[in-house]
Design a protein around this motif. Structure first.
Motif, PDB file in Angstrom:
ATOM      1  N   ASP A 274      35.524  51.915  -8.183  1.00 25.20           N
ATOM      2  CA  ASP A 274      36.688  51.340  -8.859  1.00 25.20           C
ATOM      3  C   ASP A 274      36.248  50.688 -10.168  1.00 25.20           C
ATOM      4  O   ASP A 274      35.085  50.792 -10.590  1.00 25.20           O
ATOM      5  CB  ASP A 274      37.423  50.365  -7.938  1.00 25.20           C
ATOM      6  N   ALA A 275      37.173  50.005 -10.822  1.00 22.18           N
ATOM      7  CA  ALA A 275      36.887  49.436 -12.139  1.00 22.18           C
ATOM      8  C   ALA A 275      35.793  48.387 -12.099  1.00 22.18           C
ATOM      9  O   ALA A 275      35.128  48.141 -13.109  1.00 22.18           O
ATOM     10  CB  ALA A 275      38.172  48.831 -12.720  1.00 22.18           C
ATOM     11  N   TRP A 276      35.573  47.754 -10.940  1.00 18.62           N
ATOM     12  CA  TRP A 276      34.579  46.688 -10.828  1.00 18.62           C
ATOM     13  C   TRP A 276      33.239  47.216 -10.310  1.00 18.62           C
ATOM     14  O   TRP A 276      32.315  46.434 -10.131  1.00 18.62           O
ATOM     15  CB  TRP A 276      35.093  45.582  -9.906  1.00 18.62           C
ATOM     16  N   GLY A 277      33.154  48.516 -10.028  1.00 16.14           N
ATOM     17  CA  GLY A 277      31.910  49.085  -9.543  1.00 16.14           C
ATOM     18  C   GLY A 277      31.762  49.110  -8.043  1.00 16.14           C
ATOM     19  O   GLY A 277      30.705  49.502  -7.526  1.00 16.14           O
ATOM     20  N   ASN A 278      32.786  48.713  -7.273  1.00 13.92           N
ATOM     21  CA  ASN A 278      32.734  48.813  -5.825  1.00 13.92           C
ATOM     22  C   ASN A 278      32.839  50.280  -5.411  1.00 13.92           C
ATOM     23  O   ASN A 278      33.532  51.066  -6.062  1.00 13.92           O
ATOM     24  CB  ASN A 278      33.861  48.004  -5.187  1.00 13.92           C
ATOM     25  N   LEU A 279      32.177  50.640  -4.319  1.00  9.97           N
ATOM     26  CA  LEU A 279      32.085  52.029  -3.890  1.00  9.97           C
ATOM     27  C   LEU A 279      32.960  52.275  -2.669  1.00  9.97           C
ATOM     28  O   LEU A 279      33.101  51.411  -1.797  1.00  9.97           O
ATOM     29  CB  LEU A 279      30.637  52.381  -3.548  1.00  9.97           C
ATOM     30  N   TYR A 280      33.523  53.495  -2.599  1.00  8.14           N
ATOM     31  CA  TYR A 280      34.345  53.922  -1.469  1.00  8.14           C
ATOM     32  C   TYR A 280      33.769  55.235  -0.939  1.00  8.14           C
ATOM     33  O   TYR A 280      33.694  56.218  -1.680  1.00  8.14           O
ATOM     34  CB  TYR A 280      35.803  54.112  -1.897  1.00  8.14           C
ATOM     35  N   ALA A 281      33.354  55.226   0.325  1.00 10.22           N
ATOM     36  CA  ALA A 281      32.720  56.391   0.944  1.00 10.22           C
ATOM     37  C   ALA A 281      33.610  56.923   2.049  1.00 10.22           C
ATOM     38  O   ALA A 281      33.969  56.183   2.978  1.00 10.22           O
ATOM     39  CB  ALA A 281      31.350  56.022   1.503  1.00 10.22           C
ATOM     40  N   ALA A 282      33.989  58.200   1.955  1.00  7.47           N
ATOM     41  CA  ALA A 282      34.820  58.839   2.985  1.00  7.47           C
ATOM     42  C   ALA A 282      33.913  59.531   3.987  1.00  7.47           C
ATOM     43  O   ALA A 282      33.072  60.359   3.622  1.00  7.47           O
ATOM     44  CB  ALA A 282      35.775  59.844   2.347  1.00  7.47           C
ATOM     45  N   ALA A 283      34.096  59.195   5.273  1.00  6.58           N
ATOM     46  CA  ALA A 283      33.282  59.747   6.351  1.00  6.58           C
ATOM     47  C   ALA A 283      34.202  60.419   7.369  1.00  6.58           C
ATOM     48  O   ALA A 283      34.727  59.753   8.261  1.00  6.58           O
ATOM     49  CB  ALA A 283      32.456  58.652   7.020  1.00  6.58           C
ATOM     50  N   PRO A 284      34.426  61.732   7.244  1.00  8.02           N
ATOM     51  CA  PRO A 284      35.420  62.385   8.108  1.00  8.02           C
ATOM     52  C   PRO A 284      35.087  62.350   9.588  1.00  8.02           C
ATOM     53  O   PRO A 284      35.986  62.208  10.423  1.00  8.02           O
ATOM     54  CB  PRO A 284      35.456  63.825   7.570  1.00  8.02           C
TER      55      PRO A 284
END
Length: 547
Positions: A274-284
């Protein structure tokens, strides 16, 4: 291209905001149509045919124009989705029609197993055409509301690339320093291409099969880092077989290995920042999306309402203010998930917010408040008298990044609260414009300059209140513990409608209420009372349930 006449439902990407304080909140894709998600069943009802076979990834192309005369604000949003099973891309504008591109009878040839997608500030769309061992580049253009994908060129010299990520080089609207990163899964490498006027140039590569530093074993997803909306030299890679997230940095014309951390899931198919550098990881396989801070510390999990998520992407919009003749690139407080395509699941919209989690009073040299902030926010610390509720101390802690924070309590703070039971409250306001805030509370007592548990049980109430979907009910128990503690919910007639069982312990405790009674039936909207009985002490608070 094939025209699929259908309303593109994701208008909430630009407009939706969270109604409650939470890291992730579901948002309806098409409120006017009564749709929570774009599913196979919804597509059949709207189109009369299948829309996808196996959607994998998505990107959003968004723009906002601001004027000083009518219409004042114009927003345009396009979505592109890859479908590796049907070897095509589906794309279109919100509220209008969809097209499909499969590449047949086109100069660059047919698509074969397309997976990851990326988009730049100039509306170039990058496609990991996995089965053809290449990356394709398109220019997305629109006229009279109709979007087209115009093939530009292909990048060869790779083996089964699964994902791509575009970097603006720190300057969103200066193209000379742009780069494209590729997860070249077939060679277990990460490639960096300089996007130069003469064409893409392979500038750096790192990897090879292995499980130590500098090696990968199945890199499937990657994303660039961000700060203040612009890209940083950082690159984050999800490595499947080693179950880790790797932090790389592009510096001096090379990719340097900075660090790695366990992902604690078996396969990550999508990474985004996101804009602040936080990460989002999708794990199906785990059915979840995990959020990490920029230093790869886990922050929160989204698992409710997800079905094998393959992609979770945060849109960035180009905002042109014609009044001041300025152009900015802004991340939105929303995300789009691509899940298993079925009659009940498919594409969903989520509002991104913040939460204050794991709040505790810790004792080092002096008492301090320790908590996890799940997103960037403006934080205030408050101390209040437990009996009267009167605020005794208030401090502005400033804008804090997502992560674990410790805020010391000064001697002046402790002197102001005296020796009675004290309520500690952390209030956080979202850094997103118009975003909702979050509050967490706990209780303690000052004894000789040290923080101890309160003398009697404290019912801290629930957050959020009113309750829309679910709420957290927090309470603090004294040192005697919670062996005889009872927590229940009552209706206005005094009937117990929900009992909360648990191994309650001394200190802060928390339960989640989902709006249902003991039998699992959803309770009617209205006023309810939560009552805590701990030893001789009884406490109650009012809460409101709305639908």
């Amino acid at each position: 291209m094939r025209r699929l006449v259908m309303m593109w439902f994701l208008i909430g990407v630009a407009l939706a905001s969270s109604a409650t304080a939470a890291t992730f909140s579901p948002a309806r894709i098409a409120p006017d149509q009564g749709l929570d998600a774009l599913t196979r069943d919804a597509a059949r009802r709207q189109v009369g045919r299948e829309l996808f076979a196996n959607p994998y990834a998505t990107v959003t192309l968004g723009s906002v124009d601001v004027y000083d005369v009518f219409p004042y604000v114009e927003t345009r949003t396009f979505q592109v989705v890859s479908d590796p099973r049907w070897n095509r891309l589906v794309f279109g504008e919100l509220g209008r029609s969809l097209d499909a591109y499969d590449g047949r009878n086109q100069p660059l040839g047919a698509l074969n197993d397309p997976h990851g997608l990326a988009v730049d500030a100039s509306n170039h769309v990058y496609v990991a055409d996995t089965g053809n061992d290449r990356v394709l580049v398109f220019l997305a253009s629109s006229e009279f509301g109709d979007m087209t994908l115009v093939p530009q060129y292909e990048i060869r010299g790779m083996s089964r690339p699964y994902d791509v990520s575009w970097s603006d080089g720190g300057t969103p609207f200066v193209t000379g320093d742009d780069r494209l990163y590729v997860a070249d899964t077939g060679t277990n490498r990460v490639l960096a291409y300089a996007l130069e006027p003469a064409g893409p140039r392979l500038a750096a590569a790192i990897g090879g099969l292995g499980n130590g530093p500098g090696r990968f074993a199945g890199p499937l997803a990657l994303t660039v880092g961000r700060a203040g909306g612009a890209c940083t030299p950082d690159v984050f890679v999800a490595d499947a077989h080693t179950r880790r997230i790797v932090h790389l940095r592009y510096e001096g014309g090379a990719l340097a290995w900075i660090a790695d951390a366990p992902s604690d899931v078996d396969v990550v198919t999508s990474l985004d920042a996101d804009a602040w550098g936080n990460l989002y990881a999708a794990a199906p396989n785990q059915g979840l999306v995990r959020k990490f801070a920029a230093d790869m510390v886990p922050l929160a999990d989204l698992h409710s309402g997800l079905a094998r998520p393959r992609s979770f992407r945060v849109p960035f919009f180009t905002v042109r203010d014609h009044r001041s003749n300025t152009v900015t690139r802004e991340g939105r407080p929303n995300a789009v998930s691509v899940e298993q395509w079925s009659d009940a699941t498919g594409m969903r919209l989520w509002s991104l917010g913040l939460d204050v989690a794991e709040l505790a009073v810790v004792q080092d040299r002096s008492p301090a408040a320790r908590f996890t902030l799940t997103d960037r926010g403006q934080v205030t610390l408050e101390l209040a008298d437990a009996g009267s509720g009167r605020t005794l101390v208030r401090h502005d802690a400033g804008m804090l990044e997502a992560g674990i924070h410790t805020l010391p309590l000064s001697d002046g703070d402790l002197a102001a609260v005296g020796t009675g039971d004290v309520v500690l409250r952390i209030v956080a306001a979202s850094a997103y414009s118009g975003g909702t805030g979050a509050t967490a509370t706990t209780g303690f007592r000052v004894n000789g300059g040290a923080a101890t548990l309160p003398a009697v049980a404290m019912l801290l109430g629930n957050t959020p209140n009113p309750v829309v979907g679910s709420t957290r009910i927090a309470f603090v128990l004294p040192a005697s513990g919670g062996a005889n503690t009872r927590l229940a919910l009552y209706d206005p007639a005094g009937r117990a409608v929900r009992h909360f069982a648990g191994a309650f312990a001394a200190g802060r405790n928390e339960v989640v209420w989902d709006g249902a009674g003991d039998g699992g039936t959803r309770l009617a909207p209205g006023v309810y009372f939560v009552r805590l009985a701990a030893g001789a002490a009884e406490r109650s608070r009012r809460l409101v349930l709305v639908r």
